[in-house]
Design a protein around this motif. Structure first.
Motif, PDB file in Angstrom:
ATOM      1  N   UNK A 104      11.881 -23.978  35.730  1.00 26.90           N
ATOM      2  CA  UNK A 104      11.818 -22.722  36.457  1.00 26.90           C
ATOM      3  C   UNK A 104      12.501 -22.764  37.801  1.00 26.90           C
ATOM      4  N   UNK A 105      13.006 -23.950  38.239  1.00 28.70           N
ATOM      5  CA  UNK A 105      13.673 -24.031  39.536  1.00 28.70           C
ATOM      6  C   UNK A 105      15.078 -23.447  39.417  1.00 28.70           C
ATOM      7  N   UNK A 106      15.650 -22.991  40.535  1.00 24.83           N
ATOM      8  CA  UNK A 106      17.013 -22.432  40.497  1.00 24.83           C
ATOM      9  C   UNK A 106      18.042 -23.423  39.994  1.00 24.83           C
ATOM     10  N   UNK A 107      17.889 -24.715  40.375  1.00 26.11           N
ATOM     11  CA  UNK A 107      18.859 -25.726  39.936  1.00 26.11           C
ATOM     12  C   UNK A 107      18.822 -25.881  38.421  1.00 26.11           C
ATOM     13  N   UNK A 108      17.619 -25.953  37.858  1.00 29.00           N
ATOM     14  CA  UNK A 108      17.490 -26.099  36.413  1.00 29.00           C
ATOM     15  C   UNK A 108      18.085 -24.902  35.691  1.00 29.00           C
ATOM     16  N   UNK A 109      17.875 -23.734  36.208  1.00 31.93           N
ATOM     17  CA  UNK A 109      18.428 -22.528  35.583  1.00 31.93           C
ATOM     18  C   UNK A 109      19.950 -22.549  35.603  1.00 31.93           C
ATOM     19  N   UNK A 110      20.529 -23.014  36.714  1.00 33.68           N
ATOM     20  CA  UNK A 110      21.989 -23.088  36.794  1.00 33.68           C
ATOM     21  C   UNK A 110      22.545 -24.114  35.815  1.00 33.68           C
ATOM     22  N   UNK A 111      21.873 -25.253  35.681  1.00 33.85           N
ATOM     23  CA  UNK A 111      22.321 -26.276  34.743  1.00 33.85           C
ATOM     24  C   UNK A 111      22.279 -25.750  33.316  1.00 33.85           C
ATOM     25  N   UNK A 112      21.207 -25.087  32.974  1.00 37.03           N
ATOM     26  CA  UNK A 112      21.095 -24.533  31.630  1.00 37.03           C
ATOM     27  C   UNK A 112      22.173 -23.487  31.365  1.00 37.03           C
ATOM     28  N   UNK A 113      22.502 -22.687  32.376  1.00 35.06           N
ATOM     29  CA  UNK A 113      23.542 -21.680  32.207  1.00 35.06           C
ATOM     30  C   UNK A 113      24.911 -22.334  32.008  1.00 35.06           C
ATOM     31  N   UNK A 114      25.183 -23.409  32.764  1.00 35.08           N
ATOM     32  CA  UNK A 114      26.453 -24.118  32.618  1.00 35.08           C
ATOM     33  C   UNK A 114      26.559 -24.788  31.255  1.00 35.08           C
ATOM     34  N   UNK A 115      25.462 -25.361  30.783  1.00 33.84           N
ATOM     35  CA  UNK A 115      25.481 -25.994  29.462  1.00 33.84           C
ATOM     36  C   UNK A 115      25.750 -24.970  28.367  1.00 33.84           C
ATOM     37  N   UNK A 116      25.143 -23.818  28.502  1.00 36.75           N
ATOM     38  CA  UNK A 116      25.371 -22.767  27.506  1.00 36.75           C
ATOM     39  C   UNK A 116      26.821 -22.293  27.536  1.00 36.75           C
ATOM     40  N   UNK A 117      27.381 -22.177  28.746  1.00 40.89           N
ATOM     41  CA  UNK A 117      28.779 -21.742  28.871  1.00 40.89           C
ATOM     42  C   UNK A 117      29.726 -22.791  28.303  1.00 40.89           C
TER      43      UNK A 117
END
Length: 247
Positions: A104-117
């Motif tokens: 739920x942290x902002x960093x984790x959300x960004x990592x997940x978004x980059x992995x999906x991209x």
């Protein structure tokens, strides 16, 4: 009695007393200075202080109980920095760390978004340019070049020259290139013994009929033809480059 008639008697008495005192002094033994018989004199002024004497040697420590330690003195100025010491021995490997709960942290959300991209970009590449088989992705670099240049290009992008290990991978390379491309297989070390880029013996083979024939004793590299079959050719020939990436 009148004063004039008694004067001779008074003088006689004075003479008698004087002679009596004189006899007493003469009869005293002469054992002390003459001044001892006189009255004591007045004390004189005190003398000046003398010079300090030499410092004596340090005495033995006393036998009594030791007193309490006094407070520390004032901190002195820092000294000159000394030379660096020798490096210590390498310590033992520590225990693996534990990842804190960052859900739920902002960093984790960004990592997940980059992995999906990244996964989406891979799918685009697989669809339009290359072919994915198992844990390998085959991609053509485009342009014709000799084998040494192919190896350099693939290494530059963190890949290696495409080397099929089975029929499915051979077909994937065909899909990525359309054929006429170098494979990562050579017999440069020993004629007739084809090895991959890691020096391992190539177990999967798909030679064209009559190949390898080592025409002119200079065909040490391998190409995949438009039919999917293989042919040995000179490593100086310029044909397509195809690389394989781990995924």
């Amino acid at each position: 009695m009148s004063l004039s008639s008694s004067l001779p008697l008074l003088l006689l008495s004075v003479v008698a007393v004087s002679c009596s005192e004189t006899q007493k002094c003469e009869n005293v033994p002469q054992t002390c200075p003459v001044m001892a018989c006189g009255a004591p004199g007045i004390n004189g002024f005190p003398g000046k202080d003398g010079h300090d004497g030499a410092k004596g040697e340090k005495g033995e420590p006393g036998q009594g109980l030791r007193g309490l330690q006094g407070p520390p003195g004032k901190l002195g100025p820092p000294g000159i920095q000394g030379l660096a010491g020798l490096a210590g021995s390498k310590g033992q490997k520590g225990d693996p760390g534990t990842c804190p709960d960052c859900s739920g942290s902002p960093v984790t959300s960004q990592i997940q978004a980059l992995q999906a991209e990244l996964e989406l970009i891979k799918k685009w590449l697989f669809f339009s340019l290359g072919k994915k088989i198992g844990k390998k992705f085959f991609l053509s670099y485009g342009g014709s070049m000799p084998f040494d240049r192919v190896k350099a290009v693939c290494t530059q992008f963190g890949a290696s020259v495409a080397t099929p290990k089975n029929e499915a991978e051979n077909n994937a390379i065909m899909h990525a290139t359309g054929g006429d491309a170098f494979l990562g297989i050579t017999d440069e070390k020993t004629e007739g013994q084809f090895l991959d880029m890691k020096g391992n013996k190539q177990t999967y083979l798909n030679w064209e009929d009559g190949e390898p024939n080592n025409v002119g004793s200079g065909e040490d590299c391998v190409m995949i033809k438009t039919s999917g079959k293989w042919n040995d050719i000179s490593c100086s020939t310029s044909i397509l480059a195809v690389c394989e990436f781990p995924v």
